[in-house]
Design a protein around this motif. Structure first.
Motif, mmCIF file in Angstrom:
data_model
loop_
_atom_site.group_PDB
_atom_site.id
_atom_site.type_symbol
_atom_site.label_atom_id
_atom_site.label_comp_id
_atom_site.label_asym_id
_atom_site.label_seq_id
_atom_site.Cartn_x
_atom_site.Cartn_y
_atom_site.Cartn_z
ATOM 1 N N ALA A 49 50.496 -11.097 85.996
ATOM 2 C CA ALA A 49 51.586 -10.984 84.935
ATOM 3 C C ALA A 49 50.697 -9.962 83.882
ATOM 4 O O ALA A 49 51.458 -9.207 83.150
ATOM 5 C CB ALA A 49 51.694 -12.233 84.188
ATOM 6 N N CYS A 50 49.611 -10.202 83.687
ATOM 7 C CA CYS A 50 48.693 -9.418 82.843
ATOM 8 C C CYS A 50 48.770 -7.988 83.461
ATOM 9 O O CYS A 50 48.855 -6.946 82.666
ATOM 10 C CB CYS A 50 47.157 -9.954 82.707
ATOM 11 N N GLU A 56 53.105 -1.822 82.405
ATOM 12 C CA GLU A 56 54.162 -1.528 81.559
ATOM 13 C C GLU A 56 53.945 -0.754 80.237
ATOM 14 O O GLU A 56 54.628 0.419 79.832
ATOM 15 C CB GLU A 56 55.132 -2.703 81.269
ATOM 16 N N ILE A 57 52.928 -0.958 79.653
ATOM 17 C CA ILE A 57 52.451 -0.490 78.359
ATOM 18 C C ILE A 57 52.017 1.032 78.628
ATOM 19 O O ILE A 57 52.215 1.851 78.006
ATOM 20 C CB ILE A 57 51.181 -1.332 77.538
ATOM 21 N N GLN A 58 51.250 1.171 79.802
ATOM 22 C CA GLN A 58 50.868 2.719 80.221
ATOM 23 C C GLN A 58 51.746 3.525 80.538
ATOM 24 O O GLN A 58 52.031 4.613 80.175
ATOM 25 C CB GLN A 58 49.825 2.352 81.233
ATOM 26 N N ILE A 59 52.842 2.864 81.060
ATOM 27 C CA ILE A 59 54.119 3.824 81.513
ATOM 28 C C ILE A 59 54.917 4.169 80.176
ATOM 29 O O ILE A 59 55.298 5.448 80.113
ATOM 30 C CB ILE A 59 55.043 3.176 82.728
ATOM 31 N N ARG A 60 54.724 3.130 79.246
ATOM 32 C CA ARG A 60 55.493 3.527 78.129
ATOM 33 C C ARG A 60 54.905 4.736 77.391
ATOM 34 O O ARG A 60 55.456 5.635 76.826
ATOM 35 C CB ARG A 60 55.669 2.235 77.177
ATOM 36 N N ARG A 61 53.505 4.547 77.343
ATOM 37 C CA ARG A 61 52.813 5.601 76.946
ATOM 38 C C ARG A 61 52.894 6.891 77.512
ATOM 39 O O ARG A 61 53.125 8.131 76.873
ATOM 40 C CB ARG A 61 51.188 5.333 76.783
ATOM 41 N N MET A 62 53.007 6.988 78.758
ATOM 42 C CA MET A 62 53.132 8.084 79.501
ATOM 43 C C MET A 62 54.559 8.804 79.106
ATOM 44 O O MET A 62 54.790 10.013 79.061
ATOM 45 C CB MET A 62 53.087 7.987 81.109
ATOM 46 N N ARG A 63 55.628 7.827 79.011
ATOM 47 C CA ARG A 63 57.086 8.193 78.717
ATOM 48 C C ARG A 63 56.919 9.088 77.356
ATOM 49 O O ARG A 63 57.612 10.110 77.116
ATOM 50 C CB ARG A 63 57.801 7.123 78.775
ATOM 51 N N SER A 85 58.801 7.722 93.382
ATOM 52 C CA SER A 85 58.541 8.493 94.428
ATOM 53 C C SER A 85 57.059 8.449 94.803
ATOM 54 O O SER A 85 56.922 8.713 95.864
ATOM 55 C CB SER A 85 59.013 9.806 94.463
ATOM 56 N N ARG A 86 56.282 7.727 93.951
ATOM 57 C CA ARG A 86 54.746 7.869 94.300
ATOM 58 C C ARG A 86 54.363 6.561 95.033
ATOM 59 O O ARG A 86 53.238 6.332 95.493
ATOM 60 C CB ARG A 86 53.993 7.932 93.186
ATOM 61 N N GLY A 87 55.312 5.498 94.945
ATOM 62 C CA GLY A 87 54.990 4.239 95.487
ATOM 63 C C GLY A 87 54.020 3.523 94.750
ATOM 64 O O GLY A 87 53.542 3.977 93.687
ATOM 65 N N SER A 88 53.154 2.589 95.340
ATOM 66 C CA SER A 88 52.054 1.865 94.944
ATOM 67 C C SER A 88 50.875 2.560 94.689
ATOM 68 O O SER A 88 50.361 3.251 95.773
ATOM 69 C CB SER A 88 51.914 0.504 95.804
ATOM 70 N N ALA A 89 50.512 2.777 93.762
ATOM 71 C CA ALA A 89 49.098 3.344 93.675
ATOM 72 C C ALA A 89 48.319 3.166 92.555
ATOM 73 O O ALA A 89 48.978 2.478 91.416
ATOM 74 C CB ALA A 89 49.276 5.167 93.309
ATOM 75 N N PRO A 90 47.011 3.490 92.284
ATOM 76 C CA PRO A 90 46.260 3.259 90.763
ATOM 77 C C PRO A 90 46.933 3.914 89.753
ATOM 78 O O PRO A 90 47.505 5.086 89.893
ATOM 79 C CB PRO A 90 44.899 3.784 91.133
ATOM 80 N N MET A 91 46.891 3.335 88.570
ATOM 81 C CA MET A 91 47.596 3.880 87.378
ATOM 82 C C MET A 91 46.896 5.390 87.071
ATOM 83 O O MET A 91 47.789 6.260 86.671
ATOM 84 C CB MET A 91 47.189 2.878 85.978
ATOM 85 N N GLY A 92 45.623 5.493 87.397
ATOM 86 C CA GLY A 92 45.037 6.919 87.089
ATOM 87 C C GLY A 92 45.886 8.198 87.820
ATOM 88 O O GLY A 92 45.963 9.165 87.469
ATOM 89 N N TYR A 93 46.249 7.599 89.149
ATOM 90 C CA TYR A 93 47.024 8.544 89.936
ATOM 91 C C TYR A 93 48.556 8.893 89.247
ATOM 92 O O TYR A 93 48.810 10.135 89.176
ATOM 93 C CB TYR A 93 47.297 8.080 91.235
#
Length: 115
Positions: A49-50, A56-63, A85-93
């Motif tokens: 959950a964490c 979610e917070i990082q994706i909102r920042r990228m957006r 389209s990137r699938g499961s990957a580290p957030m840095g990617y």
């Protein structure tokens, strides 16, 4: 305690899964079966959950960064497609992919507006 995520009580306060479900039921309009599924998942994977929330917070920042840089040219559907389209990957990617996408979108707009 954060009543929107009483699963913290499961690990920190030693609650039973039933206590977590009962507490979530007071605050969420979700089926009992859905609450049970969430509580069991959080019991089995304590950090899930964490990690979900941090992503979610990082994706909102990228957006927000893409929206700020592209303005009216920001395409939410294209942004979503890029991430999915990137699938499961580290957030840095994802950060690198979004930065490259913003650059490409900026170049395309610049070339189109010059012509």
């Amino acid at each position: 305690m954060d009543t929107t995520n009483p699963t913290t009580g499961l690990h920190h306060l030693g609650w039973s899964i039933e206590q977590v479900i009962d507490t979530m039921a007071e605050y969420r309009p979700t089926s009992r079966k859905g609450l049970e599924s969430e509580a069991v998942r959080c019991a089995a994977m304590p950090g899930q959950a964490c990690a979900y929330k941090i992503c979610e917070i990082q994706i909102r920042r990228m957006r927000a960064r893409a929206t700020d840089k592209l303005g009216d040219r920001f395409d939410l559907r294209a942004f979503h497609d890029l991430l999915m389209s990137r699938g499961s990957a580290p957030m840095g990617y994802f950060e690198l992919a979004v930065d490259a996408w913003i650059e490409k979108q900026s170049e395309r707009v610049t070339r189109t507006s010059v012509i």
